[in-house]
Motif scaffolding. Structure first.
Motif, mmCIF file in Angstrom:
data_model
loop_
_atom_site.group_PDB
_atom_site.id
_atom_site.type_symbol
_atom_site.label_atom_id
_atom_site.label_comp_id
_atom_site.label_asym_id
_atom_site.label_seq_id
_atom_site.Cartn_x
_atom_site.Cartn_y
_atom_site.Cartn_z
ATOM 1 N N GLY A 257 0.819 -1.206 0.000
ATOM 2 C CA GLY A 257 0.000 0.000 0.000
ATOM 3 C C GLY A 257 0.850 1.251 0.000
ATOM 4 N N GLN A 258 0.343 2.311 0.653
ATOM 5 C CA GLN A 258 1.050 3.584 0.675
ATOM 6 C C GLN A 258 2.196 3.598 1.684
ATOM 7 O OE1 GLN A 258 0.559 6.096 -1.489
ATOM 8 N NE2 GLN A 258 -0.892 4.694 -2.471
ATOM 9 N N ASP A 259 2.225 2.633 2.617
ATOM 10 C CA ASP A 259 3.303 2.595 3.601
ATOM 11 C C ASP A 259 4.613 2.156 2.964
ATOM 12 O OD1 ASP A 259 1.527 3.371 5.573
ATOM 13 O OD2 ASP A 259 0.985 1.298 6.056
ATOM 14 N N GLY A 260 4.509 1.260 2.010
ATOM 15 C CA GLY A 260 5.694 0.819 1.301
ATOM 16 C C GLY A 260 6.524 -0.186 2.081
ATOM 17 N N ASN A 261 7.584 -0.650 1.426
ATOM 18 C CA ASN A 261 8.537 -1.573 2.034
ATOM 19 C C ASN A 261 9.936 -1.000 1.878
ATOM 20 O OD1 ASN A 261 7.237 -4.116 2.976
ATOM 21 N ND2 ASN A 261 6.439 -4.129 0.896
ATOM 22 N N SER A 262 10.708 -1.075 2.948
ATOM 23 C CA SER A 262 12.110 -0.702 2.829
ATOM 24 C C SER A 262 12.860 -1.835 2.148
ATOM 25 C CB SER A 262 12.713 -0.430 4.208
ATOM 26 O OG SER A 262 12.743 -1.631 4.968
ATOM 27 N N LEU A 263 14.067 -1.560 1.714
ATOM 28 C CA LEU A 263 14.863 -2.583 1.030
ATOM 29 C C LEU A 263 15.072 -3.797 1.933
ATOM 30 C CD1 LEU A 263 16.434 -3.248 -1.563
ATOM 31 C CD2 LEU A 263 18.456 -2.214 -0.492
ATOM 32 N N GLY A 264 15.264 -3.557 3.235
ATOM 33 C CA GLY A 264 15.497 -4.655 4.163
ATOM 34 C C GLY A 264 14.271 -5.505 4.422
ATOM 35 N N GLN A 265 13.084 -4.962 4.125
ATOM 36 C CA GLN A 265 11.851 -5.716 4.359
ATOM 37 C C GLN A 265 11.509 -6.661 3.215
ATOM 38 O OE1 GLN A 265 9.367 -2.186 5.103
ATOM 39 N NE2 GLN A 265 8.984 -2.953 7.171
ATOM 40 N N LEU A 266 12.143 -6.483 2.077
ATOM 41 C CA LEU A 266 11.870 -7.363 0.945
ATOM 42 C C LEU A 266 12.427 -8.745 1.243
ATOM 43 C CD1 LEU A 266 12.647 -4.993 -2.082
ATOM 44 C CD2 LEU A 266 10.433 -5.541 -1.065
ATOM 45 N N ASN A 267 11.561 -9.745 1.139
ATOM 46 C CA ASN A 267 11.927 -11.105 1.517
ATOM 47 C C ASN A 267 11.355 -12.070 0.493
ATOM 48 O OD1 ASN A 267 10.965 -13.766 3.012
ATOM 49 N ND2 ASN A 267 12.751 -12.983 4.137
ATOM 50 N N ILE A 268 12.181 -12.959 -0.026
ATOM 51 C CA ILE A 268 11.750 -13.846 -1.110
ATOM 52 C C ILE A 268 10.644 -14.782 -0.641
ATOM 53 C CG2 ILE A 268 13.603 -15.480 -0.592
ATOM 54 C CD1 ILE A 268 11.985 -14.777 -4.025
ATOM 55 N N GLY A 269 10.727 -15.295 0.580
ATOM 56 C CA GLY A 269 9.684 -16.185 1.079
ATOM 57 C C GLY A 269 8.344 -15.477 1.192
ATOM 58 N N LYS A 270 8.364 -14.284 1.775
ATOM 59 C CA LYS A 270 7.136 -13.508 1.915
ATOM 60 C C LYS A 270 6.601 -13.095 0.556
ATOM 61 C CE LYS A 270 5.238 -9.484 4.318
ATOM 62 N NZ LYS A 270 5.546 -8.332 5.224
ATOM 63 N N ALA A 271 7.515 -12.741 -0.357
ATOM 64 C CA ALA A 271 7.107 -12.308 -1.699
ATOM 65 C C ALA A 271 6.407 -13.432 -2.447
ATOM 66 C CB ALA A 271 8.320 -11.814 -2.484
ATOM 67 N N VAL A 272 6.946 -14.648 -2.364
ATOM 68 C CA VAL A 272 6.323 -15.794 -3.033
ATOM 69 C C VAL A 272 4.951 -16.078 -2.429
ATOM 70 C CG1 VAL A 272 6.486 -18.277 -3.424
ATOM 71 C CG2 VAL A 272 8.500 -16.839 -3.741
ATOM 72 N N GLY A 273 4.851 -15.992 -1.101
ATOM 73 C CA GLY A 273 3.568 -16.234 -0.446
ATOM 74 C C GLY A 273 2.507 -15.241 -0.872
ATOM 75 N N ILE A 274 2.870 -13.970 -0.942
ATOM 76 C CA ILE A 274 1.920 -12.938 -1.371
ATOM 77 C C ILE A 274 1.513 -13.151 -2.823
ATOM 78 C CG2 ILE A 274 1.662 -10.466 -1.820
ATOM 79 C CD1 ILE A 274 3.463 -9.965 0.607
ATOM 80 N N THR A 275 2.475 -13.551 -3.652
ATOM 81 C CA THR A 275 2.168 -13.814 -5.064
ATOM 82 C C THR A 275 1.138 -14.936 -5.193
ATOM 83 O OG1 THR A 275 4.382 -13.120 -5.755
ATOM 84 C CG2 THR A 275 3.141 -14.481 -7.291
ATOM 85 N N LEU A 276 1.307 -15.996 -4.413
ATOM 86 C CA LEU A 276 0.353 -17.109 -4.462
ATOM 87 C C LEU A 276 -1.030 -16.678 -3.977
ATOM 88 C CD1 LEU A 276 2.617 -20.034 -3.166
ATOM 89 C CD2 LEU A 276 1.876 -19.593 -5.516
ATOM 90 N N ILE A 277 -1.068 -15.844 -2.944
ATOM 91 C CA ILE A 277 -2.355 -15.347 -2.447
ATOM 92 C C ILE A 277 -3.047 -14.518 -3.518
ATOM 93 C CG2 ILE A 277 -3.431 -13.772 -0.792
ATOM 94 C CD1 ILE A 277 -1.351 -14.701 1.254
ATOM 95 N N HIS A 278 -2.299 -13.619 -4.155
ATOM 96 C CA HIS A 278 -2.878 -12.790 -5.214
ATOM 97 C C HIS A 278 -3.386 -13.659 -6.369
ATOM 98 C CE1 HIS A 278 -0.596 -8.851 -4.030
ATOM 99 N NE2 HIS A 278 -1.449 -9.244 -3.122
ATOM 100 N N ALA A 279 -2.582 -14.651 -6.751
ATOM 101 C CA ALA A 279 -2.940 -15.476 -7.909
ATOM 102 C C ALA A 279 -4.196 -16.301 -7.662
ATOM 103 C CB ALA A 279 -1.769 -16.393 -8.268
ATOM 104 N N PHE A 280 -4.323 -16.859 -6.463
ATOM 105 C CA PHE A 280 -5.432 -17.773 -6.193
ATOM 106 C C PHE A 280 -6.680 -17.069 -5.644
ATOM 107 C CE2 PHE A 280 -1.884 -20.995 -5.792
ATOM 108 C CZ PHE A 280 -2.172 -21.595 -7.004
ATOM 109 N N GLU A 281 -6.495 -16.019 -4.865
ATOM 110 C CA GLU A 281 -7.651 -15.336 -4.287
ATOM 111 C C GLU A 281 -8.138 -14.174 -5.143
ATOM 112 O OE1 GLU A 281 -7.039 -14.225 -0.251
ATOM 113 O OE2 GLU A 281 -6.417 -16.228 0.395
ATOM 114 N N GLY A 282 -7.299 -13.659 -6.020
ATOM 115 C CA GLY A 282 -7.676 -12.507 -6.825
ATOM 116 C C GLY A 282 -8.445 -12.896 -8.078
ATOM 117 N N ALA A 283 -8.934 -11.876 -8.780
ATOM 118 C CA ALA A 283 -9.701 -12.094 -10.017
ATOM 119 C C ALA A 283 -8.836 -11.754 -11.227
ATOM 120 C CB ALA A 283 -10.965 -11.235 -10.006
#
Length: 459
Positions: A257-283
């Motif tokens: 959202g508007q809060d954003g992520n710092s460079l240190g907050q970017l995490n491959i495990g979390k990123a993959v999980g969010i991608t799967l949530i978007h892909a399966f729950e989104g339209a």
């Protein structure tokens, strides 16, 4: 039983496409490309939906489509059957044709005179887009958040389409270099421009655009005779895999959202999980639940559009900076707001099946999908009959990317993308055709030397 029906109807379109595809060793045929598109954008989502209706898992729009998912799947299956029928009909007719695609004549103007200026202008437009969207501030602060539109001082949103053309052209420049150069470098001017383009797409939350780059590379890499070194081939495959990983970071940035992520907050495990949530729950993509809502509501609760979303192609190229009152030409906002009650200005793209039904009902699917299949067969035929397969596979790859966009977004957006690619290829290909011609002359020329000369009497 309902869950099993969803699984079977989720598999059927992909199975039909793969079963109807015939590979000729000159690249992936259209039905195979569409088969993988359906697997990734429809079948996998169907598997999730089969579990969602049993275990009450969330998906959008579950409040409208929970009991009618099969209706959208039935529409997709009918559409794929029509596509295959049109493709088969055109393929049989084209078998009787004996014409060969001849190379174009020598250009009146040397391609070098405009090739590099167009490359510079394209990069300049991309840089202007990057700056205008505020991405420089994100890089400087190392805090990243999704930003899809430019917001002017009056609060109006603008996609800056004229500036984003530079990125589309940069992609075409890179693919020609990627496919045809004998000295590919990860640090060439073309490669560095591509990296900059990918960063722009990620900060702009354009995951589809990065995915399309991956698909382009896969199609080009599938041909024989382009790559001489196994190490170069493995290196380029590594680039493709790297891009797939990068897409997941785009999902994490988008979800912040508007809060954003710092460079240190970017995490491959979390990123993959969010991608799967978007892909399966989104339209997204060819979501059967989204298609089900369109089929269920349009014609009963909402009137057909009768081609208005398709006609939007004629006014879409006009920049909103020139025409501030330009009406919304995309079908996505209509689907989101009128059919699904989303308070979303970005919209929900209907995909080609949904948009054909949205405009003309079942008649649109029964007529439109065979025509698309015929066009695919014709473009595949042009590739097979081309005088230079190394060049034609590039054109074919961009055509197929346009079809993938058509299946996953909407007609106007896909058509605009296709037009930009075609214009870029028309301007860029003459330069590479000239380069290949020079390489051919240099490899076939053999100077006469004393060792192979025919000695004459008295010499």
């Amino acid at each position: 039983m309902y869950s099993l029906l969803i699984i079977l109807l989720g598999i059927a379109p992909a199975f039909l496409l793969f079963a109807s595809s015939r590979s000729a060793g000159i690249g992936p045929p259209p039905l195979k490309v569409m088969g993988w598109t359906v697997v990734l954008g429809y079948t996998l989502k169907s598997f999730y939906l089969s579990a969602a209706v049993v275990y009450d898992l969330p998906f959008r729009p579950d409040w409208l489509a929970f009991d009618i998912v099969h209706l959208g799947q039935f529409a997709v299956t009918i559409a794929i059957l029509c596509l295959i029928a049109g493709y088969a009909f055109a393929s049989e007719r084209l078998k009787e044709s004996t014409f060969m695609v001849r190379p174009p004549g020598r250009p009146m103007i040397s391609p070098k005179l405009y090739y590099y200026p167009i490359l510079a202008i394209s990069f300049g437009l991309l840089v202007a887009f990057f700056v205008k969207m505020g991405f420089v501030e994100q890089i400087m602060s190392l805090r990243f958040f999704s930003k899809k539109f430019f917001i002017d001082e009056f609060g109006n949103r603008n996609s800056l389409g004229m500036l984003s053309i530079g990125g589309d052209f940069i992609l075409v420049f890179f693919v020609y270099y990627f496919a045809l150069t004998k000295k590919f470098s990860f640090f060439s001017v073309y490669s560095l421009m591509l990296y900059f383009l990918i960063i722009t797409h990620i900060l702009g939350s354009k995951r589809n655009a990065v995915l399309m780059i991956v698909i382009l590379m896969i199609i080009v890499l599938s041909t024989k005779g382009i790559h001489k070194s196994i190490f170069k081939k493995l290196g380029r495959i590594a680039v493709v895999c790297g891009l797939l990983i990068i897409i997941t970071f785009a999902s994490q940035i988008r979800s912040s959202g508007q809060d954003g992520n710092s460079l240190g907050q970017l995490n491959i495990g979390k990123a993959v999980g969010i991608t799967l949530i978007h892909a399966f729950e989104g339209a997204y993509f060819m979501d059967p639940a989204k298609t089900a809502v369109i089929v269920d509501r349009v014609g009963d609760d909402v009137d057909y559009l009768y081609g208005s979303s398709i006609a939007g192609l004629f006014i879409a190229p006009v920049p909103r900076l020139i025409w501030p009152e330009k009406p919304i030409v995309r079908a996505g906002p209509f689907v989101a707001q009128e059919l699904m009650n989303f308070q979303s200005t970005a919209g929900v793209p209907p995909g080609v099946v949904g948009e054909l039904y949205l405009n003309f009902g079942w008649f649109g699917i029964l007529i439109g999908m065979p025509l698309i299949g015929m066009l695919m067969a014709y473009l595949w035929h042009l590739h097979k009959r081309s005088d230079n397969r190394d060049l034609s596979i590039i054109r074919y790859a961009f055509y197929m990317i346009s079809f993938v966009y058509l299946f996953t977004v909407e007609f106007t957006a896909a058509s605009i993308i296709a037009i930009k690619f075609i214009i870029a290829m028309r301007l860029i290909e003459p330069y590479w055709r000239q380069q290949l011609r020079k390489q051919s002359r240099s490899t076939t020329f053999r100077p006469r030397t004393p060792a192979n000369a025919i000695l004459q009497p008295g010499e």
